[in-house]
Design a protein around this motif. Structure first.
Motif, PDB file in Angstrom:
ATOM      1  N   HIS A   5      51.767  22.067  75.615  1.00  0.00           N
ATOM      2  CA  HIS A   5      51.975  23.371  76.065  1.00  0.00           C
ATOM      3  C   HIS A   5      52.643  23.172  73.899  1.00  0.00           C
ATOM      4  CE1 HIS A   5      54.211  26.820  77.335  1.00  0.00           C
ATOM      5  NE2 HIS A   5      53.935  26.197  79.361  1.00  0.00           N
ATOM      6  N   LEU A   6      52.833  24.431  74.408  1.00  0.00           N
ATOM      7  CA  LEU A   6      53.072  24.805  72.819  1.00  0.00           C
ATOM      8  C   LEU A   6      54.193  25.689  72.647  1.00  0.00           C
ATOM      9  CD1 LEU A   6      49.746  26.343  71.413  1.00  0.00           C
ATOM     10  CD2 LEU A   6      50.631  24.080  70.549  1.00  0.00           C
ATOM     11  N   GLY A   7      54.576  25.896  73.748  1.00  0.00           N
ATOM     12  CA  GLY A   7      56.136  26.291  73.980  1.00  0.00           C
ATOM     13  C   GLY A   7      56.677  27.632  74.632  1.00  0.00           C
ATOM     14  N   THR A  63      57.873  27.492  77.967  1.00  0.00           N
ATOM     15  CA  THR A  63      57.602  26.727  79.502  1.00  0.00           C
ATOM     16  C   THR A  63      59.007  27.091  80.597  1.00  0.00           C
ATOM     17  OG1 THR A  63      59.264  24.814  79.133  1.00  0.00           O
ATOM     18  CG2 THR A  63      57.244  25.211  78.236  1.00  0.00           C
ATOM     19  N   SER A  64      60.013  27.816  80.694  1.00  0.00           N
ATOM     20  CA  SER A  64      61.475  28.127  80.615  1.00  0.00           C
ATOM     21  C   SER A  64      61.206  26.975  81.753  1.00  0.00           C
ATOM     22  CB  SER A  64      60.682  28.835  81.615  1.00  0.00           C
ATOM     23  OG  SER A  64      60.218  30.136  80.639  1.00  0.00           O
ATOM     24  N   ALA A  65      60.944  25.588  81.064  1.00  0.00           N
ATOM     25  CA  ALA A  65      61.296  23.971  82.007  1.00  0.00           C
ATOM     26  C   ALA A  65      59.932  24.064  82.621  1.00  0.00           C
ATOM     27  CB  ALA A  65      62.675  24.193  82.599  1.00  0.00           C
ATOM     28  N   ASP A  66      58.989  24.756  82.437  1.00  0.00           N
ATOM     29  CA  ASP A  66      57.881  24.510  83.764  1.00  0.00           C
ATOM     30  C   ASP A  66      57.310  23.592  82.671  1.00  0.00           C
ATOM     31  OD1 ASP A  66      56.725  26.239  82.062  1.00  0.00           O
ATOM     32  OD2 ASP A  66      56.208  27.965  83.649  1.00  0.00           O
ATOM     33  N   GLY A  67      57.086  23.435  81.881  1.00  0.00           N
ATOM     34  CA  GLY A  67      56.805  22.232  81.323  1.00  0.00           C
ATOM     35  C   GLY A  67      56.690  20.659  81.641  1.00  0.00           C
ATOM     36  N   SER A  68      58.224  20.456  82.176  1.00  0.00           N
ATOM     37  CA  SER A  68      58.582  19.144  82.958  1.00  0.00           C
ATOM     38  C   SER A  68      57.372  18.812  83.796  1.00  0.00           C
ATOM     39  CB  SER A  68      59.978  19.412  82.706  1.00  0.00           C
ATOM     40  OG  SER A  68      60.384  20.616  84.232  1.00  0.00           O
ATOM     41  N   ARG A  69      57.173  20.408  84.550  1.00  0.00           N
ATOM     42  CA  ARG A  69      56.730  19.450  85.980  1.00  0.00           C
ATOM     43  C   ARG A  69      54.958  19.675  85.503  1.00  0.00           C
ATOM     44  NH1 ARG A  69      56.567  23.066  90.381  1.00  0.00           N
ATOM     45  NH2 ARG A  69      59.025  23.880  90.756  1.00  0.00           N
ATOM     46  N   ILE A  70      54.600  19.706  84.223  1.00  0.00           N
ATOM     47  CA  ILE A  70      53.242  18.766  83.430  1.00  0.00           C
ATOM     48  C   ILE A  70      53.059  17.827  83.201  1.00  0.00           C
ATOM     49  CG2 ILE A  70      51.979  19.709  81.972  1.00  0.00           C
ATOM     50  CD1 ILE A  70      52.546  21.806  81.728  1.00  0.00           C
ATOM     51  N   GLY A 112      60.768  19.515  73.748  1.00  0.00           N
ATOM     52  CA  GLY A 112      59.987  18.178  73.275  1.00  0.00           C
ATOM     53  C   GLY A 112      60.106  18.577  71.458  1.00  0.00           C
ATOM     54  N   GLU A 113      58.844  18.976  71.043  1.00  0.00           N
ATOM     55  CA  GLU A 113      59.346  18.632  69.692  1.00  0.00           C
ATOM     56  C   GLU A 113      59.015  19.927  68.755  1.00  0.00           C
ATOM     57  OE1 GLU A 113      57.127  14.998  67.667  1.00  0.00           O
ATOM     58  OE2 GLU A 113      56.308  14.604  69.890  1.00  0.00           O
ATOM     59  N   ASN A 114      59.829  20.903  67.601  1.00  0.00           N
ATOM     60  CA  ASN A 114      60.003  21.678  67.156  1.00  0.00           C
ATOM     61  C   ASN A 114      58.008  22.132  66.571  1.00  0.00           C
ATOM     62  OD1 ASN A 114      61.512  22.942  67.806  1.00  0.00           O
ATOM     63  ND2 ASN A 114      63.235  21.867  66.067  1.00  0.00           N
ATOM     64  N   GLU A 115      57.459  20.937  65.702  1.00  0.00           N
ATOM     65  CA  GLU A 115      56.107  20.460  65.128  1.00  0.00           C
ATOM     66  C   GLU A 115      55.894  19.535  65.470  1.00  0.00           C
ATOM     67  OE1 GLU A 115      56.822  20.750  61.006  1.00  0.00           O
ATOM     68  OE2 GLU A 115      56.940  22.972  62.088  1.00  0.00           O
ATOM     69  N   ARG A 116      54.134  19.657  65.648  1.00  0.00           N
ATOM     70  CA  ARG A 116      54.131  17.858  65.566  1.00  0.00           C
ATOM     71  C   ARG A 116      51.922  17.706  64.838  1.00  0.00           C
ATOM     72  NH1 ARG A 116      53.931  14.335  70.925  1.00  0.00           N
ATOM     73  NH2 ARG A 116      52.260  12.399  70.247  1.00  0.00           N
ATOM     74  N   VAL A 117      51.743  16.893  64.388  1.00  0.00           N
ATOM     75  CA  VAL A 117      50.518  16.476  63.548  1.00  0.00           C
ATOM     76  C   VAL A 117      50.046  15.797  65.101  1.00  0.00           C
ATOM     77  CG1 VAL A 117      49.567  15.450  61.854  1.00  0.00           C
ATOM     78  CG2 VAL A 117      51.624  17.211  61.645  1.00  0.00           C
ATOM     79  N   ILE A 145      55.797  21.776  73.464  1.00  0.00           N
ATOM     80  CA  ILE A 145      56.493  21.780  72.382  1.00  0.00           C
ATOM     81  C   ILE A 145      57.140  22.744  72.014  1.00  0.00           C
ATOM     82  CG2 ILE A 145      55.874  23.039  69.974  1.00  0.00           C
ATOM     83  CD1 ILE A 145      54.448  20.668  69.355  1.00  0.00           C
ATOM     84  N   ASN A 146      58.350  23.027  71.270  1.00  0.00           N
ATOM     85  CA  ASN A 146      59.614  23.720  72.153  1.00  0.00           C
ATOM     86  C   ASN A 146      59.111  25.630  71.347  1.00  0.00           C
ATOM     87  OD1 ASN A 146      61.329  21.801  73.201  1.00  0.00           O
ATOM     88  ND2 ASN A 146      62.109  21.314  70.710  1.00  0.00           N
ATOM     89  N   GLY A 147      59.475  26.516  72.707  1.00  0.00           N
ATOM     90  CA  GLY A 147      59.395  27.301  71.805  1.00  0.00           C
ATOM     91  C   GLY A 147      60.661  28.223  71.496  1.00  0.00           C
ATOM     92  N   ASN A 148      60.672  29.308  71.165  1.00  0.00           N
ATOM     93  CA  ASN A 148      62.237  30.290  71.488  1.00  0.00           C
ATOM     94  C   ASN A 148      62.635  30.186  72.066  1.00  0.00           C
ATOM     95  OD1 ASN A 148      59.432  32.123  71.259  1.00  0.00           O
ATOM     96  ND2 ASN A 148      60.686  33.916  70.656  1.00  0.00           N
ATOM     97  N   CYS A 149      62.278  31.111  73.704  1.00  0.00           N
ATOM     98  CA  CYS A 149      62.755  31.169  74.550  1.00  0.00           C
ATOM     99  C   CYS A 149      62.766  29.360  75.054  1.00  0.00           C
ATOM    100  CB  CYS A 149      61.839  31.966  75.343  1.00  0.00           C
ATOM    101  SG  CYS A 149      61.433  33.786  74.431  1.00  0.00           S
ATOM    102  N   ASP A 150      62.709  28.281  74.975  1.00  0.00           N
ATOM    103  CA  ASP A 150      63.187  27.601  75.477  1.00  0.00           C
ATOM    104  C   ASP A 150      64.797  27.122  75.543  1.00  0.00           C
ATOM    105  OD1 ASP A 150      60.485  27.034  76.420  1.00  0.00           O
ATOM    106  OD2 ASP A 150      60.411  26.072  74.909  1.00  0.00           O
ATOM    107  N   PRO A 151      65.359  27.293  76.799  1.00  0.00           N
ATOM    108  CA  PRO A 151      66.294  26.238  76.565  1.00  0.00           C
ATOM    109  C   PRO A 151      67.493  25.456  77.092  1.00  0.00           C
ATOM    110  CG  PRO A 151      66.759  27.203  78.463  1.00  0.00           C
ATOM    111  CD  PRO A 151      65.257  28.381  77.873  1.00  0.00           C
ATOM    112  N   VAL A 152      65.821  24.512  77.399  1.00  0.00           N
ATOM    113  CA  VAL A 152      66.369  23.577  77.062  1.00  0.00           C
ATOM    114  C   VAL A 152      65.059  23.499  76.535  1.00  0.00           C
ATOM    115  CG1 VAL A 152      66.299  21.293  78.707  1.00  0.00           C
ATOM    116  CG2 VAL A 152      67.266  23.584  79.945  1.00  0.00           C
ATOM    117  N   LYS A 153      65.365  21.919  75.497  1.00  0.00           N
ATOM    118  CA  LYS A 153      63.887  21.661  75.055  1.00  0.00           C
ATOM    119  C   LYS A 153      63.482  20.039  75.255  1.00  0.00           C
ATOM    120  CE  LYS A 153      65.900  24.666  72.012  1.00  0.00           C
ATOM    121  NZ  LYS A 153      64.743  26.298  71.837  1.00  0.00           N
TER     122      LYS A 153
END
Length: 155
Positions: A32-34, A36-43, A64-69, A54-62
């Motif tokens: 999930h590339l960001g 998520t509005s926290a719905d990523g935590s459900r996944i 994940g990470e900002n980027e990842r390899v 991955i954190n997005g610009n509209c994610d108030p709760v971080k």
């Protein structure tokens, strides 16, 4: 061979995520590339061992990470939301960062528009959005022996 479901910009669309649950269960990775509005935590709660957030610009709760390899099946993948690389106006910064990290694939979101293209030897893939802002879509990614094949799926 490994498979990944790549999604972005779900913006709280729980129903959209639930619609993909069967696909999530049979895939090796969920990325999930960001935004998520926290719905990523459900996944991640349902599939903790294969979910990458991955954190997005509209994610108030971080979450994940900002980027990842990632390295999957000898394919190096750079994953980011995209807002830090100005992807709404250019993809050159994203391609340059991926190349700097020796990645042949860059996954990004932020624009809500599904897109795939080659830039400076890097395959840039945006899975689109699962929200109401555009045509809903995701990316199904197959990785095998140093090769990546993607398919954008409209919902």
């Amino acid at each position: 061979m490994k498979t990944a479901v790549v999604i972005s910009d779900s913006h709280g669309n729980i129903n959209g995520l639930n619609d993909l649950n069967g696909l999530f269960s049979e895939s090796d990775y969920i990325i999930h590339l960001g935004d998520t509005s926290a719905d990523g935590s459900r996944i991640r709660a349902q599939y903790p061992d294969k979910t990458i957030l991955i954190n997005g610009n509209c994610d108030p709760v971080k979450l994940g990470e900002n980027e990842r390899v990632l390295e999957i099946e000898n394919v190096r993948i750079f994953a980011t939301h995209g807002h830090l690389y100005s992807v709404k106006s250019t993809l050159s910064k994203l391609a340059a960062r991926a190349k700097e990290l020796n990645c042949s694939v860059a996954l990004y979101g932020h624009t809500h528009c599904a897109r795939e293209e080659q830039t400076d030897g890097v395959t840039l893939i945006n899975p689109g959005t699962l929200s109401r802002y555009s045509q809903k879509s995701y990316c199904y990614l197959i990785l095998n022996d140093g090769k990546a094949v993607s398919k954008t799926v409209n919902i």
